[in-house]
Design a protein around this motif. Structure first.
Motif, PDB file in Angstrom:
ATOM      1  N   GLU A   1       0.842  -1.197   0.000  1.00 33.64           N
ATOM      2  CA  GLU A   1       0.000   0.000   0.000  1.00 33.64           C
ATOM      3  C   GLU A   1       0.880   1.250   0.000  1.00 33.64           C
ATOM      4  OE1 GLU A   1      -2.927   0.150   3.114  1.00 33.64           O
ATOM      5  OE2 GLU A   1      -3.121  -2.029   3.180  1.00 33.64           O
ATOM      6  N   PRO A   2       0.885   2.000  -1.122  1.00 32.11           N
ATOM      7  CA  PRO A   2       0.236   1.762  -2.416  1.00 32.11           C
ATOM      8  C   PRO A   2       0.882   0.595  -3.168  1.00 32.11           C
ATOM      9  CG  PRO A   2       0.852   4.067  -2.136  1.00 32.11           C
ATOM     10  CD  PRO A   2       1.581   3.295  -1.090  1.00 32.11           C
ATOM     11  N   ALA A   3       0.180   0.110  -4.189  1.00 33.94           N
ATOM     12  CA  ALA A   3       0.608  -1.093  -4.899  1.00 33.94           C
ATOM     13  C   ALA A   3       1.513  -0.817  -6.094  1.00 33.94           C
ATOM     14  CB  ALA A   3      -0.619  -1.882  -5.365  1.00 33.94           C
ATOM     15  N   THR A   4       1.576   0.435  -6.541  1.00 35.09           N
ATOM     16  CA  THR A   4       2.383   0.760  -7.716  1.00 35.09           C
ATOM     17  C   THR A   4       3.292   1.948  -7.445  1.00 35.09           C
ATOM     18  OG1 THR A   4       0.766   2.317  -8.642  1.00 35.09           O
ATOM     19  CG2 THR A   4       0.506  -0.022  -9.217  1.00 35.09           C
ATOM     20  N   LEU A   5       4.357   2.039  -8.220  1.00 36.60           N
ATOM     21  CA  LEU A   5       5.279   3.166  -8.091  1.00 36.60           C
ATOM     22  C   LEU A   5       4.588   4.489  -8.372  1.00 36.60           C
ATOM     23  CD1 LEU A   5       8.440   1.697  -9.874  1.00 36.60           C
ATOM     24  CD2 LEU A   5       8.286   2.347  -7.462  1.00 36.60           C
ATOM     25  N   GLU A   6       3.715   4.483  -9.367  1.00 39.21           N
ATOM     26  CA  GLU A   6       3.037   5.707  -9.760  1.00 39.21           C
ATOM     27  C   GLU A   6       2.129   6.236  -8.652  1.00 39.21           C
ATOM     28  OE1 GLU A   6       4.600   3.609 -13.121  1.00 39.21           O
ATOM     29  OE2 GLU A   6       3.213   2.909 -11.558  1.00 39.21           O
ATOM     30  N   SER A   7       1.690   5.348  -7.773  1.00 36.12           N
ATOM     31  CA  SER A   7       0.778   5.745  -6.696  1.00 36.12           C
ATOM     32  C   SER A   7       1.501   6.277  -5.463  1.00 36.12           C
ATOM     33  CB  SER A   7      -0.107   4.556  -6.293  1.00 36.12           C
ATOM     34  OG  SER A   7      -0.874   4.109  -7.384  1.00 36.12           O
ATOM     35  N   VAL A   8       2.826   6.171  -5.451  1.00 33.45           N
ATOM     36  CA  VAL A   8       3.609   6.640  -4.297  1.00 33.45           C
ATOM     37  C   VAL A   8       3.918   8.124  -4.478  1.00 33.45           C
ATOM     38  CG1 VAL A   8       5.697   6.363  -2.922  1.00 33.45           C
ATOM     39  CG2 VAL A   8       4.622   4.354  -3.968  1.00 33.45           C
ATOM     40  N   ASP A   9       3.357   8.922  -3.632  1.00 37.88           N
ATOM     41  CA  ASP A   9       3.504  10.377  -3.697  1.00 37.88           C
ATOM     42  C   ASP A   9       4.898  10.786  -3.219  1.00 37.88           C
ATOM     43  OD1 ASP A   9       3.406  13.143  -3.324  1.00 37.88           O
ATOM     44  OD2 ASP A   9       1.293  13.101  -2.733  1.00 37.88           O
ATOM     45  N   GLU A  10       5.639  11.490  -4.079  1.00 41.90           N
ATOM     46  CA  GLU A  10       6.988  11.917  -3.721  1.00 41.90           C
ATOM     47  C   GLU A  10       6.989  12.867  -2.523  1.00 41.90           C
ATOM     48  OE1 GLU A  10       9.810  10.887  -4.709  1.00 41.90           O
ATOM     49  OE2 GLU A  10       9.391   9.803  -6.554  1.00 41.90           O
ATOM     50  N   GLU A  11       5.942  13.653  -2.391  1.00 41.67           N
ATOM     51  CA  GLU A  11       5.868  14.557  -1.234  1.00 41.67           C
ATOM     52  C   GLU A  11       5.729  13.763   0.063  1.00 41.67           C
ATOM     53  OE1 GLU A  11       2.968  17.597  -1.630  1.00 41.67           O
ATOM     54  OE2 GLU A  11       3.844  18.437  -3.462  1.00 41.67           O
ATOM     55  N   LYS A  12       5.024  12.638  -0.011  1.00 41.00           N
ATOM     56  CA  LYS A  12       4.907  11.790   1.173  1.00 41.00           C
ATOM     57  C   LYS A  12       6.237  11.125   1.501  1.00 41.00           C
ATOM     58  CE  LYS A  12      -0.028  10.773   1.260  1.00 41.00           C
ATOM     59  NZ  LYS A  12      -1.080   9.710   1.300  1.00 41.00           N
ATOM     60  N   VAL A  13       6.977  10.752   0.472  1.00 34.00           N
ATOM     61  CA  VAL A  13       8.309  10.186   0.693  1.00 34.00           C
ATOM     62  C   VAL A  13       9.168  11.185   1.459  1.00 34.00           C
ATOM     63  CG1 VAL A  13      10.436   9.384  -0.414  1.00 34.00           C
ATOM     64  CG2 VAL A  13       8.224   8.661  -1.317  1.00 34.00           C
ATOM     65  N   SER A  14       9.018  12.450   1.130  1.00 31.41           N
ATOM     66  CA  SER A  14       9.797  13.490   1.813  1.00 31.41           C
ATOM     67  C   SER A  14       9.487  13.551   3.303  1.00 31.41           C
ATOM     68  CB  SER A  14       9.518  14.858   1.177  1.00 31.41           C
ATOM     69  OG  SER A  14       9.938  14.878  -0.174  1.00 31.41           O
ATOM     70  N   LEU A  15       8.282  13.143   3.680  1.00 36.21           N
ATOM     71  CA  LEU A  15       7.892  13.206   5.093  1.00 36.21           C
ATOM     72  C   LEU A  15       8.766  12.336   5.978  1.00 36.21           C
ATOM     73  CD1 LEU A  15       3.970  13.084   4.888  1.00 36.21           C
ATOM     74  CD2 LEU A  15       5.432  15.067   5.392  1.00 36.21           C
ATOM     75  N   VAL A  16       9.185  11.180   5.467  1.00 36.87           N
ATOM     76  CA  VAL A  16       9.970  10.269   6.316  1.00 36.87           C
ATOM     77  C   VAL A  16      11.406  10.744   6.485  1.00 36.87           C
ATOM     78  CG1 VAL A  16       8.561   8.286   5.645  1.00 36.87           C
ATOM     79  CG2 VAL A  16      10.716   8.715   4.445  1.00 36.87           C
ATOM     80  N   LEU A  17      11.802  11.750   5.716  1.00 35.18           N
ATOM     81  CA  LEU A  17      13.169  12.272   5.786  1.00 35.18           C
ATOM     82  C   LEU A  17      13.280  13.549   6.609  1.00 35.18           C
ATOM     83  CD1 LEU A  17      13.774  11.668   2.030  1.00 35.18           C
ATOM     84  CD2 LEU A  17      15.248  10.689   3.765  1.00 35.18           C
TER      85      LEU A  17
END
Length: 391
Positions: A339-355
């Protein structure tokens, strides 16, 4: 033989003292010497004690059985989630231990005869002398369980030539002994049957003087070269560099798939399959982490990895790590539902949150300048009150 103030019974790490030599043995052979809370605590205890011991000069680190260390204890993290108590204290202590091993003032020799996965590499790679054998298998397979390349390995991978670091971190590709020497993660190859002899000679040397230790190792070590079919050969490295230099995870995957479909691209399918099966969120986090690490010091990398790990365990943007552990080690169906199941569904802004940095009082407390080093005292973490009751 004197053990360092501990009993052997049920000890997950054994500490031995031989005059000027100290030996730490990871001692869970049936569990491939996984890194648990107790392993981290005992390793830290021994390493701190021996660095302060004026009589200790040479430190040997090894594993028992068929493994050096298979990496982190995944079930420990899963149980922490199920008890609503993520294993945050062990994370804090492990990153402190990683920093300590990298900045250690006494000569370390890692005897990595067997499986050396993920965090196990954090015990091997920092050593002044890292010895591998024909049994050694190393990889960073964290994306397959929804995690990221951690324990200082984003720092190590980012320093490899070209974009080999991204390839290893994203695909979990396995390296053997000669390949580890080729990329600089190990210093010497010694046949497994001669490892006991090497250990005996190092104990007999009774000194941590680097040139003397090197001479003993070189007397027993063997020159090796990578196999012609290794992904480290010149032609294959060129393809890896071309594909894994792309800007985004989507572009990397598309480029690698395209190269794999060409004549002679069959070798790539071994790495394409786990890449396509891995957690999309973990892939994007890992790619970002390794690329940021190129501009970071060791301390900065560890602080960043700590933030990522804490946020991943707290499922800030995805529950993938627990789903990956479930699929691999609990239910063992090997069919994670990401979750999410695809690369396209992974929001880059959300990725930034973990950093994003934490409040200062919740950050990993280590020096961030490579000119600074550990001062010989473990800094108690602000998470200590959350230690699982069993410990």
């Amino acid at each position: 033989m004197a053990h360092a103030g501990v009993e052997e019974v049920d000890m997950v790490v054994l500490g031995e003292e031989h005059d000027h030599v100290r030996i730490a043995t990871l001692n869970q052979p049936r569990r491939l010497n996984v890194i648990s809370f107790d392993v981290v605590a005992l390793m830290a205890k021994f390493m701190e004690k021996w660095e302060k011991d004026g009589n200790a000069e040479l430190i040997l680190i090894k594993g028992s059985g068929r493994a050096f260390s298979a990496g982190g204890d995944l079930k420990m993290f899963y149980q922490g989630k199920m008890s609503e108590n993520p294993s945050v204290e062990v994370v804090y202590r492990m990153y402190w231990l990683c920093y300590h091993l990298h900045t250690y003032t006494k000569t370390q020799v890692a005897l990595a005869d067997g499986i050396t996965m993920g965090g196990g590499g954090a015990f091997m790679a920092p050593a002044k002398f890292s010895i591998v054998t024909e049994n050694t298998v190393f990889a960073t397979p964290e994306t397959s369980v929804g995690f990221h390349t951690d324990c200082s390995l984003s720092y190590k991978l980012s320093r490899l030539p070209g974009h080999l670091g991204e390839f290893l971190g994203l695909t979990g590709a396995r390296l053997n002994g000669p390949e580890l020497i080729a990329i600089g993660f190990a210093t010497h190859f010694v046949p497994s049957q001669k490892m006991a002899e090497l250990e005996s000679q190092l104990i007999a040397l009774n000194s941590g003087e680097e040139n003397a230790v090197r001479s003993v190792i070189e007397e027993i070590s063997t020159n090796v070269s990578i196999d012609s079919k290794s992904f480290l050969n010149k032609e294959r490295i060129a393809i890896i560099d071309k594909c894994f230099s792309k800007d985004s995870m989507e572009e990397i995957l598309a480029s690698f798939e395209g190269e794999a479909s060409k004549e002679g691209g069959e070798w790539m399918h071994t790495f394409l399959k786990p890449l396509k099966k891995a957690s999309p969120t973990a892939l994007k986090i890992t790619l970002r982490s390794i690329r940021e690490a190129r501009k970071q010091t060791l301390g900065e990398c560890l602080k960043k990895e700590f933030r990522i790990t804490m946020n991943v365990l707290k499922t800030v943007i995805s529950p993938d790590v627990y789903e990956g552990i479930r699929a691999l080690t609990i239910d063992k169906d090997n069919s994670p539902k990401w979750e999410p199941a695809t690369l396209e569904s992974v929001d880059e802004e959300k990725v930034s949150l973990v950093l994003q940095p934490f409040d200062q009082n919740l950050e990993l407390r280590i020096p961030t300048s490579d000119e600074l080093r550990w001062d010989g005292k473990f800094e108690e973490s602000p998470y200590a009150h959350k230690i699982v009751a069993a410990h």
